[in-house]
Design a protein around this motif. Sequence first.
Motif: not given
Length: 426
Positions: A293-306, A332-344
């Motif tokens: 539902t999240a991935l098909s509903s428009g703009r995708i955010g960090a929680y939806a990617i996780q 890689q997509l998540l890092y574009r939204l949240e470029p944090t060291p933990v995501v890296a």
Amino acid sequence: MPILQSATALAAQIEQLYQQHSRQVLATLIRLLGDFDRAEDALQEAFSAALVQWPQTGVPASPVPWLISTGRFKAIDKLRQQQRFVSDGEVVLAQIASEEAGDSFALQMEQQWPDDYLRLVFTCCHPALSLEAQLALTLREVCGLTTEQIARAFLQTPSTIAQRIVRAKQKIKAAAIPYQVPPPQQLAPRLQAVHKVIYLLFNEGYSMPCQQSAPDDGMQQADLAQQAIDLARQLLVLHFDTESCGLLALLLLQHARRQARFTARGELILLADQQRQHWDQAMITEGIRHVETALSSGRIGAYAIQAAIAAVHSESPDSASTDWPQIHALYQLLYRLEPTPVVALNQLVAFSMCHGPAAALMQLAPLLADEHLAQYHLLFAVAADFHRQLGQNGEAINFYRQALALATTNADEQFLQQRLQDLAAK
């Protein structure tokens, strides 16, 4: 008619009521009394009254409304006694005394509990407060975490967190911040802090097996994770958006593994070694539905990617068949939204699963030099594991020791100690 119980059984029941419903009682008392401190005093007065009265009268048929009503009347009595010394005493007394009592009170409370809970969340997450204050206050007042638990989540001292909570309460009172769920046009900007609160709450419960909770935590760790899921559900009912949907999906998919994450002795089991037949398939099915539902509903955010990453793991019948290239692409997509060291760091782990530990080690140096990860034990555990896989045991031991010095839970400490023992035996 109330049934009288032994003193021991009654005390246990009151303790259980406190653990399960104190935040619910507090949220309603804050609405009725209009003040955090008055409501907290009233909460304690109500449970103290229960300890005194219920041994003689028995537990009421509806104990939660009883506690709310008792706490409210205790607050009214206290205000009447202190009215001349409290600047807003007359106004507050008139306001809270006007609430309808009698037989309709219990029904009224039951109807408003969910709204009271969300009102309290959004009050604590008001934009007039700093984000750090929003998170700390909500975790303390809404979720009932201790200052020590919150400090651990924020990697700060309990005294710092306590001061932050006191200042936040003072700000709410001084600015007359309304106790309400914001109107729809103001809701979206307020959701970010609420999402973070729910996620931090879940992580606090997810980080260790419930049997390792200290007796004075006031709440079992597994209950914290379930409370976060319940709050995410309420939020999604209140207002659908992609990130609320993705957050609920993420929590469900992670919590589905709870029975397989630890041994009976509380020892951590890595994802690759978990018995996947013990994963909760109903929870996985629900989580994947929310991911879709999240991935098909428009703009995708960090929680939806996780959540999508968690879904890839959940759909893999075993560790060997996990689609690591897809997981790496999602990181890689998540890092574009949240470029944090933990995501890296997580992205690098996925990279190592695709290209091997030697290739990953070549990219590790910048993370080891990042001051934001200096106290993050998983960085050093990852570095150790890369070296372990390559047979570089001396380097692995050094990194495992650094990770052990920074570990914050018994389960992590036990796991790292076992790794060190295994390497020392070689």
